[in-house]
Every structure is written in structure tokens, then in C-alpha cells.
Design a protein around this motif. Structure first.
Motif, PDB file in Angstrom:
ATOM      1  N   VAL A  12       0.867  -1.178   0.000  1.00  9.11           N
ATOM      2  CA  VAL A  12       0.000   0.000   0.000  1.00  9.11           C
ATOM      3  C   VAL A  12       0.902   1.225   0.000  1.00  9.11           C
ATOM      4  CG1 VAL A  12      -0.220   0.032   2.534  1.00  9.11           C
ATOM      5  CG2 VAL A  12      -1.928   1.206   1.108  1.00  9.11           C
ATOM      6  N   ALA A  13       0.548   2.200  -0.813  1.00 10.19           N
ATOM      7  CA  ALA A  13       1.265   3.472  -0.851  1.00 10.19           C
ATOM      8  C   ALA A  13       0.381   4.540  -0.221  1.00 10.19           C
ATOM      9  CB  ALA A  13       1.621   3.852  -2.283  1.00 10.19           C
ATOM     10  N   LEU A  14       0.879   5.192   0.810  1.00 10.01           N
ATOM     11  CA  LEU A  14       0.169   6.297   1.447  1.00 10.01           C
ATOM     12  C   LEU A  14       0.749   7.599   0.902  1.00 10.01           C
ATOM     13  CD1 LEU A  14      -0.058   5.087   5.163  1.00 10.01           C
ATOM     14  CD2 LEU A  14      -1.588   4.590   3.228  1.00 10.01           C
ATOM     15  N   THR A  44       1.130  -6.713  -5.635  1.00  9.36           N
ATOM     16  CA  THR A  44      -0.122  -6.030  -5.947  1.00  9.36           C
ATOM     17  C   THR A  44      -0.480  -5.108  -4.784  1.00  9.36           C
ATOM     18  OG1 THR A  44      -1.448  -7.823  -4.995  1.00  9.36           O
ATOM     19  CG2 THR A  44      -0.963  -7.938  -7.364  1.00  9.36           C
ATOM     20  N   GLY A  45      -1.414  -4.195  -5.017  1.00  9.55           N
ATOM     21  CA  GLY A  45      -1.820  -3.314  -3.934  1.00  9.55           C
ATOM     22  C   GLY A  45      -2.545  -2.091  -4.425  1.00  9.55           C
ATOM     23  N   LYS A  46      -2.557  -1.050  -3.599  1.00  8.51           N
ATOM     24  CA  LYS A  46      -3.282   0.154  -3.959  1.00  8.51           C
ATOM     25  C   LYS A  46      -2.623   1.386  -3.373  1.00  8.51           C
ATOM     26  CE  LYS A  46      -6.692  -0.150  -0.165  1.00  8.51           C
ATOM     27  NZ  LYS A  46      -8.142  -0.181   0.124  1.00  8.51           N
ATOM     28  N   VAL A  47      -3.080   2.527  -3.882  1.00  9.04           N
ATOM     29  CA  VAL A  47      -2.584   3.833  -3.439  1.00  9.04           C
ATOM     30  C   VAL A  47      -3.702   4.534  -2.673  1.00  9.04           C
ATOM     31  CG1 VAL A  47      -1.730   6.080  -4.203  1.00  9.04           C
ATOM     32  CG2 VAL A  47      -1.010   3.995  -5.406  1.00  9.04           C
ATOM     33  N   ILE A  48      -3.387   5.093  -1.509  1.00  5.62           N
ATOM     34  CA  ILE A  48      -4.360   5.836  -0.708  1.00  5.62           C
ATOM     35  C   ILE A  48      -3.834   7.253  -0.517  1.00  5.62           C
ATOM     36  CG2 ILE A  48      -5.525   6.036   1.527  1.00  5.62           C
ATOM     37  CD1 ILE A  48      -5.229   2.995   1.827  1.00  5.62           C
TER      38      ILE A  48
END
Length: 208
Positions: A12-14, A44-48
Motif C-alpha cells: 500500500v502506498a500512502l 499487488t496493492g493500492k494507493v491511498i
């Protein structure tokens, strides 16, 4: 091939820009490029974007009254890699990045059955953008904070771009990504994914 090199990982990227969506953000762009580089290594992951959420000031796991941090924290704890992306303001990480570190400070008071912080076994890395020099100073601040709250850092766990002093070009306005920055992002990705897999396969020993 060592089977640990193919173990699926989550990241995850904050993003700690001061601006909420949909405003464009150089910090978000570099975070997204870093996540893309990690994807080349089975991550894999997401950006917040933190400014899009009501993350309350404080040093507790949950500050109550609609605090958005507990849900973000669950995402962080569910991942193997944390990316912290910040602009440089007045030579320092953004106030949003500082708030994230302050909220992560609560992890020093939470441990598993063997006395380890729940962040042990997770790798972290940093992205920094700005129009003045200062990326090394900013990454040093974030490295120390992330290490204090239990994250591990691989060699070269930062990618950055800084423009010439006293001019107004933003990273997001460049015609193309500078090769030096792209190469540094690739190094961050391969080293951080490697470390995360090693930590997943061989956890830290119990804390005394």
C-alpha cells in the motif's frame, strides 16, 4: 529459482500530498510509478491519498468520532510493504506525512503473542518530490520514523526527484520521467520486494 522470489506480496502506498483529489499530485504520480515497478516483482496493492480521508491528529490506534485511520491501518497491517510518498515543504516532509508517522507511533504499544510489534516483518520505502534540494534529509526523517515503529528498510529504499532551486517545475509536469529517477524506482522495487519476501519467510525472533 528460489520459490520465495515468487511469493505473492501486497503493498500500500500512502500519499501525503497536502491536496485532496482530484487535484493533480507529483507525490501521487511517483507513488503510482513505484507501485507499477513493484508489480514487475509480483506485488499487488493500492494507493491511498491521505488528504482524501479524515485522519485525525493523535498517537492512538483509533481517535474515535469518525477517525479514518483505523481502516487505513488495517490495510497497512494486511500488506507486506508500506510506501510513504511525500512532497518537500520547507525542507521537511509534509505535515500529512508527519501525521501518518504520529498515528503509526501507536504500533509501539501493540504486539503479538511473542512481544513483536505487528509491523515487524513488513518492509517500507519512501518516495520524495520537491522543487528544492532536500530529498536525502526528508528520506532520513522518514526512514528513522518508519524504523522506530517497526518497519524494515532495504538498501536504497527511496526514490526521488527534486527540481532546480528557486524554480517552479513540478515532477508531474515533466515531459518524461528522468532515467535516473526511473532507475532508482526500479532499484527500490526489486530490493524492497526481495526484503519483504525474506521477512515473510523468516520472521524476526520473539522480543525479550
Amino acid at each position: 529459482m528460489d520459490t520465495t522470489e515468487t511469493t505473492p506480496l501486497r503493498a500500500v502506498a500512502l500519499v501525503c500530498t497536502l491536496s485532496a483529489s482530484p487535484k493533480r499530485s507529483s507525490s501521487q504520480l511517483l507513488a503510482e510509478q513505484t507501485m507499477s515497478a513493484l508489480a514487475d516483482h509480483g506485488v499487488t496493492g493500492k494507493v491511498i491519498r491521505i488528504a482524501d480521508h479524515d485522519v485525525r491528529p493523535g498517537i492512538e490506534v483509533d481517535m474515535g468520532d469518525g477517525d479514518a485511520w483505523p481502516e487505513i491501518r488495517d490495510t497497512v497491517l494486511g500488506c507486506d510493504i508500506l510506501i510513504l510518498s511525500t512532497p518537500i515543504w520547507l525542507g521537511h516532509p509534509s505535515s500529512v506525512a508527519q501525521r501518518v508517522l504520529e498515528r503509526l507511533n501507536a504500533e509501539q504499544g501493540v504486539s503479538d503473542d511473542e512481544g513483536r510489534m505487528l509491523t515487524y516483518g513488513k518492509a517500507a520505502a519512501v518516495c520524495v518530490v520537491g522543487n528544492e534540494d532536500g530529498a536525502h534529509h526528508v528520506s532520513a526523517e522518514l526512514f528513522q520514523g518508519l524504523n522506530d515503529v517497526g518497519f524494515s528498510l532495504a538498501p536504497n529504499a527511496v526514490t526521488y526527484w527534486v527540481g532546480e532551486a528557486m524554480q517552479g517545475t513540478d515532477y508531474q509536469d515533466l515531459d518524461e520521467t528522468p532515467e535516473k529517477t526511473a532507475a532508482t524506482t526500479r532499484t527500490l522495487a526489486v530490493n524492497t520486494a526481495h526484503l519483504a519476501r525474506r521477512l515473510k519467510a523468516a520472521p524476526y525472533p520473539p522480543s525479550s
